[in-house]
Design a protein around this motif. Structure first.
Motif, mmCIF file in Angstrom:
data_model
loop_
_atom_site.group_PDB
_atom_site.id
_atom_site.type_symbol
_atom_site.label_atom_id
_atom_site.label_comp_id
_atom_site.label_asym_id
_atom_site.label_seq_id
_atom_site.Cartn_x
_atom_site.Cartn_y
_atom_site.Cartn_z
ATOM 1 N N SER A 142 0.988 -1.214 -0.130
ATOM 2 C CA SER A 142 0.124 -0.202 -0.032
ATOM 3 C C SER A 142 1.210 1.360 0.159
ATOM 4 N N SER A 143 0.345 2.580 -1.071
ATOM 5 C CA SER A 143 1.338 3.695 -0.460
ATOM 6 C C SER A 143 0.168 4.977 -1.248
ATOM 7 N N PHE A 144 0.512 5.742 -0.079
ATOM 8 C CA PHE A 144 -0.035 7.432 0.004
ATOM 9 C C PHE A 144 1.317 8.142 0.151
ATOM 10 N N THR A 145 1.753 8.263 -1.087
ATOM 11 C CA THR A 145 3.130 9.189 -1.107
ATOM 12 C C THR A 145 3.652 8.991 -3.053
ATOM 13 N N ALA A 146 4.218 10.514 -2.743
ATOM 14 C CA ALA A 146 4.753 11.403 -4.182
ATOM 15 C C ALA A 146 5.711 10.913 -4.597
ATOM 16 N N ALA A 147 6.809 9.476 -3.743
ATOM 17 C CA ALA A 147 7.792 9.054 -3.769
ATOM 18 C C ALA A 147 8.209 8.497 -4.992
ATOM 19 N N LYS A 148 9.254 8.328 -6.088
ATOM 20 C CA LYS A 148 8.671 7.079 -7.192
ATOM 21 C C LYS A 148 9.362 6.152 -6.653
ATOM 22 N N SER A 149 8.979 4.806 -7.225
ATOM 23 C CA SER A 149 8.394 3.349 -6.488
ATOM 24 C C SER A 149 8.678 2.428 -7.768
ATOM 25 N N SER A 150 9.342 1.448 -7.321
ATOM 26 C CA SER A 150 9.688 0.477 -7.894
ATOM 27 C C SER A 150 9.220 -0.878 -7.293
ATOM 28 N N ILE A 151 8.241 -1.629 -7.775
ATOM 29 C CA ILE A 151 7.620 -3.213 -7.305
ATOM 30 C C ILE A 151 7.569 -4.152 -8.503
ATOM 31 N N ILE A 152 8.888 -4.200 -8.160
ATOM 32 C CA ILE A 152 9.140 -5.683 -9.300
ATOM 33 C C ILE A 152 9.045 -7.156 -8.874
ATOM 34 N N ASN A 153 8.843 -7.843 -9.218
ATOM 35 C CA ASN A 153 8.652 -9.273 -9.122
ATOM 36 C C ASN A 153 8.300 -9.852 -7.770
ATOM 37 N N ASN A 154 7.295 -9.487 -7.316
ATOM 38 C CA ASN A 154 7.104 -10.163 -6.062
ATOM 39 C C ASN A 154 5.318 -10.935 -6.265
ATOM 40 N N ARG A 155 5.503 -12.032 -5.197
ATOM 41 C CA ARG A 155 4.724 -12.256 -5.368
ATOM 42 C C ARG A 155 4.091 -12.507 -3.764
ATOM 43 N N ILE A 156 2.370 -12.217 -4.756
ATOM 44 C CA ILE A 156 1.783 -11.692 -3.460
ATOM 45 C C ILE A 156 0.179 -12.555 -3.148
ATOM 46 N N ALA A 157 -0.685 -13.284 -2.019
ATOM 47 C CA ALA A 157 -1.029 -14.013 -1.961
ATOM 48 C C ALA A 157 -2.182 -13.814 -0.133
ATOM 49 N N HIS A 158 -3.379 -14.707 -0.950
ATOM 50 C CA HIS A 158 -4.213 -14.233 0.728
ATOM 51 C C HIS A 158 -4.360 -13.200 0.931
ATOM 52 N N ASN A 176 4.936 -8.840 -11.447
ATOM 53 C CA ASN A 176 3.813 -9.448 -9.944
ATOM 54 C C ASN A 176 3.689 -10.578 -10.472
ATOM 55 N N ARG A 177 3.015 -11.398 -9.979
ATOM 56 C CA ARG A 177 1.778 -12.303 -9.299
ATOM 57 C C ARG A 177 1.094 -12.051 -8.023
ATOM 58 N N ILE A 178 0.203 -11.491 -8.500
ATOM 59 C CA ILE A 178 -0.413 -11.339 -7.739
ATOM 60 C C ILE A 178 -2.488 -12.608 -7.767
ATOM 61 N N ALA A 179 -2.007 -13.227 -6.014
ATOM 62 C CA ALA A 179 -4.108 -14.035 -6.183
ATOM 63 C C ALA A 179 -4.259 -13.149 -4.983
ATOM 64 N N PHE A 180 -5.333 -11.805 -5.359
ATOM 65 C CA PHE A 180 -6.199 -11.836 -4.378
ATOM 66 C C PHE A 180 -7.456 -12.185 -4.335
ATOM 67 N N ILE A 181 -8.489 -11.660 -3.415
ATOM 68 C CA ILE A 181 -9.546 -12.212 -2.558
ATOM 69 C C ILE A 181 -11.015 -11.884 -2.799
ATOM 70 N N ASN A 182 -10.776 -10.633 -2.482
ATOM 71 C CA ASN A 182 -12.574 -10.151 -2.645
ATOM 72 C C ASN A 182 -12.121 -7.998 -3.082
ATOM 73 N N ASN A 202 -7.834 -13.604 -9.163
ATOM 74 C CA ASN A 202 -8.802 -13.904 -7.558
ATOM 75 C C ASN A 202 -8.787 -15.012 -6.809
ATOM 76 N N ASP A 203 -8.261 -15.002 -6.119
ATOM 77 C CA ASP A 203 -8.718 -16.247 -5.028
ATOM 78 C C ASP A 203 -10.019 -16.506 -4.964
ATOM 79 N N LEU A 204 -10.918 -17.654 -4.857
ATOM 80 C CA LEU A 204 -12.149 -18.117 -4.843
ATOM 81 C C LEU A 204 -12.375 -17.983 -3.651
ATOM 82 N N ASN A 205 -13.596 -17.361 -3.226
ATOM 83 C CA ASN A 205 -14.154 -17.388 -1.442
ATOM 84 C C ASN A 205 -16.076 -17.690 -2.352
#
Length: 377
Positions: A142-158, A176-182, A202-205
């Motif tokens: 999560s980001s609430f910023t005016a910064a320069k950010s690189s978000i690369i090759n992360n695995r995010i799940a559940h 990035n590989r992202i599996a989110f819920i709802n 999206n993950d099943l719910n």
């Protein structure tokens, strides 16, 4: 070595505080913080601290947060750590970045925090987030910023929301590989940014929700390229890509796939200057998308109304699995538009420079593929 605060002194905000130090290395430590809530941390790096590294440590905050980086801390590197929360409502963020300096977050495992894996709240330095595993939190990054950010090759799940950015910052979000819920895979407001080669599903719910694979609000000069989005369960208000407001959006070589009743793409009326071509919009229900509040099922009508997508497709990608977004449709092989500034795929495999594939992953079609994609009777 283990460093901890016992319950009888849980009122201390930090177990370990680094304030104004330079050239420090913390390696192979076990650090914990017992109690206090989300504003209490196992470790703080602040003041004018410079060149601080935390590597190969195990950080176990109990009903509290992990590491806070704040104030003017610069050249901070958090690498190859296990930061593990307890998942209750008092366990806030694994990492909270509120500094004005450069920060690198690399190859960490961040798990079981009630709020966020990595929270960039009010940070103004350059932030690099790569190769992390983030899971079992409300939000991944999560980001609430005016910064320069690189978000690369992360695995995010559940997680309910994978990557959620605001503050009109500049971002590179790719591979990035992202599996989110709802809620959403990637969402937010940004400018001068790139979203490319991401794999989102999206993950099943138990409920059908109004979810979005990618959602952009009032963003400017954003390129979305080579993303694979697959929603396998959602209601009719869900969408693969939702664009609300903003200007100068470029959409190229994306696959937006819908298994149930959501829309592949939705563009609201307050959005201007979208340039879209060489995308694949697929829905099991045959709907293309919504434009200015009108749902469109006919692809020729979509092209005429939007003045876009002349070379785009509406074919089933036949992903290997709902959670393995490798296409298996010959029509998506070697037919995308080359983008010289994005030479590789989600796995850093070099794409064909003249005839790349649609979506995040380059693929080799079956050698004996008959090319049949639909049986009509």
């Amino acid at each position: 070595m283990r460093i901890t605060t016992p319950p009888n002194i849980s009122s201390y905000t930090y177990t370990l505080s680094v304030n104004g130090a330079r050239h420090l290395r913390f390696r192979k430590l076990a650090i914990s913080k017992q109690g206090g809530g989300s504003t209490y941390f196992a470790m703080e790096i602040g003041g004018d601290s410079y060149d601080i590294r935390v590597q190969n440590c195990q950080i176990d905050p109990i009903s509290s947060s992990g590491i806070q980086i704040r104030e003017r801390a610069d050249s901070i590197r958090i690498e190859q750590n296990l930061i593990r929360g307890t998942g209750d409502i008092y366990s806030g963020d694994a990492l909270r970045i509120q500094s004005s300096g450069k920060t690198d977050i690399l190859q960490n495992i961040l798990t079981s925090f009630y709020s966020t894996g990595i929270n960039m709240w009010g940070a103004f330095g350059r932030i690099n987030i790569q190769n992390n595993h983030i899971q079992n939190s409300n939000r991944g990054i999560s980001s609430f910023t005016a910064a320069k950010s690189s978000i690369i090759n992360n695995r995010i799940a559940h997680v309910n929301s994978g990557i959620d950015v605001e503050g009109n910052g500049e971002y590179i979000i790719q591979q990035n590989r992202i599996a989110f819920i709802n809620q959403t895979g990637i969402s937010g407001r940004m400018k001068n940014s790139l979203i490319a080669n991401n794999w989102i599903h999206n993950d099943l719910n138990n409920e059908k929700n109004s979810i979005a694979g990618i959602r952009l609000n009032n963003s400017t000069n954003v390129t979305l390229a080579y993303n694979s989005v697959h929603l396998r369960k959602s209601n009719s208000n869900g969408t693969g890509l939702l664009i609300s407001g903003g200007d100068s959006m470029t959409l190229t070589n994306n696959i937006l796939s819908i298994k149930e009743e959501a829309l592949p793409i939705k563009i609201n009326s307050d959005t201007v200057a979208i340039f879209s071509n060489y995308n694949d919009f697929f829905s099991t229900y045959g709907t293309i998308g919504s434009y200015n509040g009108v749902i469109i099922k006919d692809f020729d009508t979509w092209k005429s109304v939007t003045k876009n997508d002349i070379n785009s497709l509406t074919v089933h990608p036949y992903f290997t699995k709902d959670s393995v977004l490798i296409p298996n449709n010959n029509l998506l092989n070697n037919t995308a538009k080359p983008i010289p500034s994005i030479p590789d795929d989600i796995d850093f495999v070099i794409r064909d420079k003249n005839f790349p594939d649609y979506g995040a992953k380059e693929f080799d079609p079956c050698q004996t593929d008959a090319g049949i994609v639909t049986i009509v009777s």
